[in-house]
Design a protein around this motif. Structure first.
Motif, short mmCIF file in Angstrom:
data_model
loop_
_atom_site.label_atom_id
_atom_site.label_comp_id
_atom_site.label_asym_id
_atom_site.label_seq_id
_atom_site.Cartn_x
_atom_site.Cartn_y
_atom_site.Cartn_z
N VAL A 28 7.07 8.51 4.21
CA VAL A 28 7.79 7.55 5.34
C VAL A 28 8.68 8.12 4.69
CG1 VAL A 28 5.96 6.10 6.11
CG2 VAL A 28 6.58 6.12 3.57
N VAL B 91 7.86 1.00 -1.82
CA VAL B 91 5.95 1.20 -1.13
C VAL B 91 5.08 1.28 -2.60
CG1 VAL B 91 5.34 2.97 0.26
CG2 VAL B 91 7.45 2.52 0.83
N MET C 110 -0.30 3.69 0.41
CA MET C 110 -0.85 4.00 1.35
C MET C 110 -1.94 4.41 2.36
SD MET C 110 1.57 6.84 4.15
CE MET C 110 1.55 8.23 3.28
N ILE D 12 1.02 1.21 5.76
CA ILE D 12 1.85 0.70 4.11
C ILE D 12 2.61 -0.38 4.38
CG2 ILE D 12 4.19 1.88 4.29
CD1 ILE D 12 3.97 3.04 6.39
#
Length: 739
Positions: A62, A73, A76, A246
């Motif tokens: 991503v 982030v 995930m 995510i």
């Protein structure tokens, strides 16, 4: 963390547009954009559902654009869940059936008012008649009850009551029934008149609605066909799909936390436009992954012209999407990275080395031919012998046994001389034998299954391919008067603008090379649904200015002449041909399917064109002469072997022919083999000029393993002979054997 609230964002793959799809030979790299992704302060969990189970879960990446500076982030996950889209197909089919029933109900509403009034009047009259029938039945039942009661009283009651009351009731009921019958007759007449009127109005309405009804029925049939076609093409939905979660934290982690930029893989070299936002001024998230179920293969249309020594090659791509996903509004790119692949089936035979040695003349290993035949010739004779021993007619067996009968009797003075008359050499005899066997099987068996016939009957594809080339060239070489000019006419240009008469164009692709990979960008964007269909796209057309045609004969193994084309890939085009299948057209006649190897610009590849029946080759029977030479104590045997190759060319124009033969190679120093004809050939690489016939020049070359290659040029047909003579010297009492 002060606030433990987790913000949820949910998306489905089917609702996302595909920014780009790069298709490899066995898989694809898919890039999708999620626009307007609102990452709020705190923790946000983004869930993406319905990712194809063919995707490589380890390839999912991503990246984000337009995000706030503190968005990071942190996690995930990818897991497999049940597919919730399994029942949508059945719901769609039910909706379509409901639509058809609604269309049939609309037919009643289209009737004219007069017809509707007549139908209503007929319905009222039939209701009135039904009421009259009920009154008649009721009066009849009452009359019957009265008469039964009077009879009972007459038989069982001593003092009869007054009969006047019974009489008056009887007469009243009778009159009532009579009146009802008259009313029923009157209503029946009215019904008959109204029925005729309704039939007349209905016929007029049917005539008026016949064409629209047919159109509606045709539309219904087309809809059914489309649904059936869609059902056949659509792949079965997977029972399980991937789900991606995510986790993005905004303003939560400490400021000193180390981070790296999240980057998605485009499946190709990155371009500046890859960072453009799908929607301006909005943050978006990009997801990329590699998936199976997608592929592309190169296919070619190769068109050759033997008269101009030129050709044209159309380079096409066949690509598929069987991932279970729809690539909506995607930029499609084909990549040659990690390319993996697998002609005309009638191939030129090839000779193995013919190594010989000495054995005692009394040894069991010594064959009757005394080393006269090579191992390939011995094997061919054994195969023919096995065919002749099968259950075939005696006349067929006799034909096959005569393996080396000449293809034609060379006597030009004879009125029956025909240089192209086919006789019975080994391959042709074998083919005739198979034809006879096929005919006998078909007459003896009437209820065989298709699988049995496929195994028992030889294919006729090779037979058609062998004759197609000859027929095409005979038509071209046959003298024909020039065509008369067409009659004068106004022509289409006088009726239509020139713009309307332009030929239809086909979109091609642009190519870019990056190291050892070439990518082809298909023009525009397109939506590719997942189905069983194979989509075709023309990459480019390449003009082949140089195509060299030549003929090759290996008469030792097959008495046929094979046509070969050497196609040179021009440097100017800069197109690399990948290994793939090709449809081959020669001089306007489709020959069949072949394959093209990997060929870079400036290189060449050879294409076998099958047997050219217009050139005949005959391999004479071998002969040998034995003698003794030397002193009494040092005598040795000298064996002289002779063969001759005769070529007849019925084609017009110059022809380049390669003829390949061989002599045995000694593995024993006591056995000395010397080549006598062609003269001057002794060691590998030696080459001499030969003149087998007047005005026909060529060369002969000694190659490895005792092979001899003649390169000849024949102009305007004719015949030539190529003698082959060699001698073998060995001690007395020895014999030649093949290793």
């Amino acid at each position: 963390m002060a606030d433990d609230t987790v913000h949820q964002l949910r998306y489905s793959i089917s609702a996302l547009t595909a920014r780009s799809v790069t298709i490899y030979p066995t898989r694809a790299a898919v890039v999708r954009d999620i626009a307007d992704v609102a990452i709020k302060p705190g923790r946000t969990e983004i869930t993406i559902n319905n990712l194809t189970p063919l995707a490589d879960e380890h390839s999912i990446k991503v990246e984000g654009h337009g995000m706030s500076a503190g968005a990071v982030v942190t996690d995930m996950t990818v897991d497999s869940v049940a597919n919730r889209m399994m029942g949508e197909d059945s719901e769609d089919s039910e909706d379509s059936e409901d639509g058809e029933s609604e269309e049939s109900e609309d037919e009643d509403a289209l009737r004219p008012p007069e017809l509707k009034a007549v139908i209503a009047e007929l319905k009222a009259l039939r209701s009135t008649r039904e009421e009259l029938q009920n009154r008649l039945r009721s009066a009849g039942e009452r009359l019957g009850y009265l008469r039964r009661n009077m009879q009972y009283c007459a038989e069982n009651v001593p003092a009869m009551p007054e009969l006047e009351g019974y009489k008056s009731q009887d007469e009243a009921l009778y009159k009532e029934m009579k009146g009802v019958r008259e009313e029923i007759e009157k209503v029946d007449k009215q019904i008959n008149a109204v029925v005729k009127k309704e039939a007349r109005l209905q016929r007029a309405f049917d005539r008026q609605r016949r064409k629209p009804r047919r159109e509606r029925e045709l539309k219904k049939a087309l809809k059914r066909d489309k649904r059936e076609e869609k059902r056949e093409q659509k792949l079965q939905l997977p029972s399980r799909v991937y789900r991606i979660k995510i986790t993005v934290e905004n303003g939560v982690l400490p400021a000193e936390t180390k981070t790296v930029t999240a980057v998605a893989e485009m499946g190709r070299s990155r371009k500046p436009e890859d960072d453009e936002m799908p929607v301006r001024e909005l943050p978006y998230l990009r997801i990329s992954y590699i998936t199976g179920g997608a592929s592309w293969t190169p296919h070619y249309d190769l068109r050759l012209d033997s008269t101009k020594q030129q050709g044209t090659l159309t380079y096409r791509a066949h690509y598929t999407n069987r991932t279970g996903e729809t690539w909506k509004d995607a930029k499609i790119t084909l990549s040659t990275s990690q390319n993996t692949f697998s002609g005309l089936e009638d191939k030129v035979p090839w000779m193995a080395a013919w190594n010989v040695t000495l054995q005692s003349a009394s040894s069991r290993e010594v064959r009757d031919d005394g080393g006269l035949l090579s191992p390939a010739e011995v094997k061919l004779r054994k195969e023919l012998h096995a065919v002749t021993q099968s259950s075939m007619p005696q006349e067929t067996v006799n034909v096959v046994k005569d393996t080396y009968r000449p293809r034609y009797s060379y006597n030009p003075a004879s009125p029956s001389y025909s240089p192209v008359a086919a006789t019975n050499t080994a391959p042709e005899a074998l083919r005739d034998a198979l034809r006879a066997k096929k005919k006998r099987v078909s007459t003896a068996t009437t209820t065989s299954s298709s699988s049995y016939r496929a195994a028992a009957e030889p294919s006729s594809d090779d037979e058609r391919r062998l004759t197609r080339f000859n027929s095409a060239h005979r038509e071209r070489e046959r003298a024909s008067p020039p065509s008369p000019p067409p009659p004068p006419s106004d022509g289409p240009s006088s009726r239509f603008p020139l713009a309307e008469l332009a030929k239809l164009q086909v979109a091609t692709s642009s190519a870019e090379s990056h190291g050892m990979t070439t990518i082809y960008d298909l023009p525009g964007v397109r939506t590719i649904t997942s189905s069983k269909l194979i989509r075709r796209h023309i990459i480019t057309d390449v003009t082949l200015p140089t195509v060299e045609f030549s003929h090759l004969a290996v008469p030792k193994l097959r008495s046929s002449v094979f046509l070969k084309a050497r196609v040179i890939n021009p440097k100017a085009g800069g197109v690399t041909f990948l290994h793939g299948k090709a449809g081959l057209t020669l001089d306007g006649s489709f020959m069949g399917n072949t394959s093209i190897p990997l060929c870079v610009p400036g290189d060449h590849f050879d294409v076998g064109l099958g047997v050219d029946e217009s050139i005949q080759v005959h391999y004479s029977k071998p002969s040998k002469k034995s003698s003794s030479q030397g002193m009494i104590m040092m005598k040795e045997n000298v064996v002289n072997y002779c063969r001759s190759i005769r070529i007849h060319n019925a084609r017009q124009g110059p022809v380049k022919i390669f003829v390949l033969d061989q002599v045995p190679v000694s593995d024993d120093e006591r056995l000395r083999i010397s080549l006598l004809q062609p003269r001057g050939l002794r060691d590998e690489g030696d080459q001499v000029a030969v003149a087998p016939a007047k005005s026909k020049l060529g060369t002969a070359q000694m190659r490895k393993n005792g092979e001899i290659l003649w390169e000849l040029r024949m102009d305007n047909g004719g015949d030539l002979d190529l003698p082959l003579e060699y001698e073998a010297r060995m001690p007395q009492g020895s014999a030649i054997v093949v290793k």
